[in-house]
Design an enzyme around this catalytic site. Structure first.
Site, PDB file in Angstrom:
ATOM      1  N   HIS A  16       0.793  -1.260  -0.028  1.00 18.67           N
ATOM      2  CA  HIS A  16      -0.058  -0.081   0.021  1.00 18.67           C
ATOM      3  C   HIS A  16       0.889   1.263   0.134  1.00 18.67           C
ATOM      4  O   HIS A  16       0.380   2.263  -0.268  1.00 18.67           O
ATOM      5  CB  HIS A  16      -0.837   0.081   1.372  1.00 18.67           C
ATOM      6  CG  HIS A  16      -2.346   0.237   0.993  1.00 18.67           C
ATOM      7  ND1 HIS A  16      -2.761   0.461  -0.165  1.00 18.67           N
ATOM      8  CD2 HIS A  16      -3.470   0.583   1.759  1.00 18.67           C
ATOM      9  CE1 HIS A  16      -4.232   0.700  -0.200  1.00 18.67           C
ATOM     10  NE2 HIS A  16      -4.482   0.824   1.049  1.00 18.67           N
ATOM     11  N   TYR A  58      -3.085   8.811   6.640  1.00 14.91           N
ATOM     12  CA  TYR A  58      -3.533   7.423   6.416  1.00 14.91           C
ATOM     13  C   TYR A  58      -4.079   7.609   5.108  1.00 14.91           C
ATOM     14  O   TYR A  58      -4.791   8.262   4.759  1.00 14.91           O
ATOM     15  CB  TYR A  58      -4.142   6.865   7.742  1.00 14.91           C
ATOM     16  CG  TYR A  58      -3.380   6.456   8.984  1.00 14.91           C
ATOM     17  CD1 TYR A  58      -2.471   5.408   8.816  1.00 14.91           C
ATOM     18  CD2 TYR A  58      -3.080   7.565   9.555  1.00 14.91           C
ATOM     19  CE1 TYR A  58      -1.473   5.215  10.010  1.00 14.91           C
ATOM     20  CE2 TYR A  58      -2.177   7.376  10.830  1.00 14.91           C
ATOM     21  CZ  TYR A  58      -1.497   5.964  10.852  1.00 14.91           C
ATOM     22  OH  TYR A  58      -0.336   5.836  11.823  1.00 14.91           O
TER      23      TYR A  58
END
Length: 193
Positions: free
Chosen positions: A19, A64
């Site tokens: 990710h 995030y």
């Protein structure tokens, strides 16, 4: 100002995960152009430099992944940029082979929560992006566990090549050569015999 944003998750525990390939590409660009990406601005770590004769801001959102749009909205508003021509977003894609690139001028989120957040906050899905393949999720794996997992040794080597290609593609996009970059990098990598 041209903003190149790589998506990922902050903190050490996410370093080197699938990710975080957007962060890894930003690091490759920063190393190549000697840009320090340590200034906090717009909920991101940023650094400025010159690429292809244009002033660029490298950005690694620190919100995030699922809230990436908050950071990019703050940066695009601050610099008053045209997101259709002065923003490039780099992120992971599980539908592409490891290290393969796909360049698009616009598109849906395709299930990617970081892109979903950006589209929501910017109010448009028209912005250039470079997707970097991390390989398909194996059957039976949880998607979150897969994208937050680390690459195998073989895949790490392929990703290093992918990061370099993504850097060169980003250079072309900054220079305004979007079509040329798409023609050059959207081809499926040839399989070795």
């Amino acid at each position: 100002m041209y903003i190149i944003a790589g998506l990922g998750n902050p903190t050490k525990q996410y370093e080197g995960t699938r990710h975080n390939v957007g962060f890894d590409v930003i690091d490759r660009i920063a190393d190549e152009y000697n840009i320090s990406v340590e200034t906090r601005k717009g909920k991101a770590l940023t650094g400025t430099g010159i690429i292809a004769g244009r002033k660029v801001l490298l950005a690694k959102p620190q919100t995030y992944m699922n809230l990436s749009g908050e950071s990019l909205r703050a940066l695009t508003d601050f610099y008053k940029i045209d997101v259709e021509t002065e923003l490039l977003v780099i992120y992971d894609d599980i539908s592409l082979d490891v290290g393969q690139l796909r360049i698009r001028k616009k598109g849906s989120a395709g299930g990617h929560n970081g892109i979903k957040s950006i589209i929501s906050h910017l109010g448009t899905n028209v912005f250039p992006r470079i997707k970097v393949g991390v390989g398909e999720k194996p059957s039976g794996y949880d998607l979150a566990d897969y994208v937050l997992g680390h690459f195998s040794k073989d895949d790490r080597a392929k990703m290093q090549e992918g990061y370099t290609r993504a850097m060169h593609a980003a250079e072309m996009l900054v220079a305004g050569d979007v079509e040329q970059a798409m023609n050059e990098y959207n081809k499926k990598a040839k399989q070795e015999a």
